[in-house]
Design an enzyme around this catalytic site. Structure first.
Site, PDB file in Angstrom:
ATOM      1  CG  ASP A  30      -2.086  -0.885   1.104  1.00 27.49           C
ATOM      2  OD1 ASP A  30      -2.578  -1.023  -0.027  1.00 27.49           O
ATOM      3  OD2 ASP A  30      -2.524  -1.447   2.121  1.00 27.49           O
ATOM      4  CG  ASP A 167      -6.818  -4.045  -0.458  1.00 28.83           C
ATOM      5  OD1 ASP A 167      -6.561  -4.600   0.630  1.00 28.83           O
ATOM      6  OD2 ASP A 167      -6.216  -3.047  -0.888  1.00 28.83           O
TER       7      ASP A 167
END
Ligand code: DX5
Ligand code: ZN
Length: 206
Positions: A30, A167
């Site tokens: 991320d 996600d």
């Protein structure tokens, strides 16, 4: 089902934890710019060590307003680029730039964004990443509407060769509703588990 562990490419991350994980398919990184999402995290050194230490595809989830500015910086360490359809930039330009580097490309869609917005890009992308939470932080509660959205998006697979990943909020319970997905991404359900490898094994069976 493929399983990815989600980590933040931030200052304090150590790759030690990843070394204990077995049967992973992908490492999901991320990256946040503090603008598109209220959180700033990017550490290129971590990307380098992940590439060197692990023999797994690495994908980067760019939660940033200007993905074009990140591609050159990280391209040597990344196999799959994922960026948000909600940004105010020319999406096709970004797709072209990633393709010109011979990397895979995915579009990420937030919980409140119309699914039909993806359609014009379907011939040119490899992955659709469906957010199960509003992006920004790990450990949030899974939004139940995600399962319906994944089902709807899975219809695109009849015509296009696309993988669907999910996600945010993915765990052993919520993943039961995600059988149409191809890739499940998780941070807290794996990394905070007493037995992370059990969680990975179970997610893979979904
Ligand atoms: C959300 C991130 C996710 C997140 C997942 O902003 O894109 O990758 O780290 O965390 P969990 O699995 O804890 O919801
Ligand atoms: Zn992510």
């Amino acid at each position: 089902m493929k399983v990815a562990v989600s980590i933040h490419a931030s200052e304090d991350f150590s790759t030690e934890i990843l070394k204990q994980l077995k049967n992973l398919d992908i490492i999901h990184l991320d990256v946040m710019d503090g603008k598109f999402v209220p959180n700033l995290k990017l550490n290129i050194d971590i990307l380098k060590s992940i590439k060197e230490e692990f023999d797994l595809p690495v994908e980067v989830h760019l939660m940033v307003e200007d993905p074009l500015n990140y591609i050159d910086k990280v391209v040597d360490y990344i196999d799959i680029f994922l960026f948000h359809i909600e940004i105010d930039e020319n999406i096709q330009d970004i797709i072209n730039k990633v393709k010109s580097n011979d990397k895979k490309i995915g579009l990420v869609i937030n919980p409140d964004t119309e699914i039909s917005q993806l359609e014009q890009y379907l011939p040119n992308i490899d992955v659709i990443l469906v957010m199960g939470v509003h992006p920004g932080f790990s450990g949030q509660k899974f939004l139940d509407s995600t399962a319906i959205r994944v089902k709807e998006i899975s219809k695109y697979k009849e015509k296009y060769s696309i993988e669907i990943s999910v996600d945010g909020g993915v765990n052993l319970e919520t993943s039961k509703k995600l059988s149409q997905a191809d890739i499940l991404i998780s941070a807290s359900a794996i990394l905070n588990a007493e037995d992370p490898n059990y969680v990975i094994k179970e997610l893979k069976k979904r």
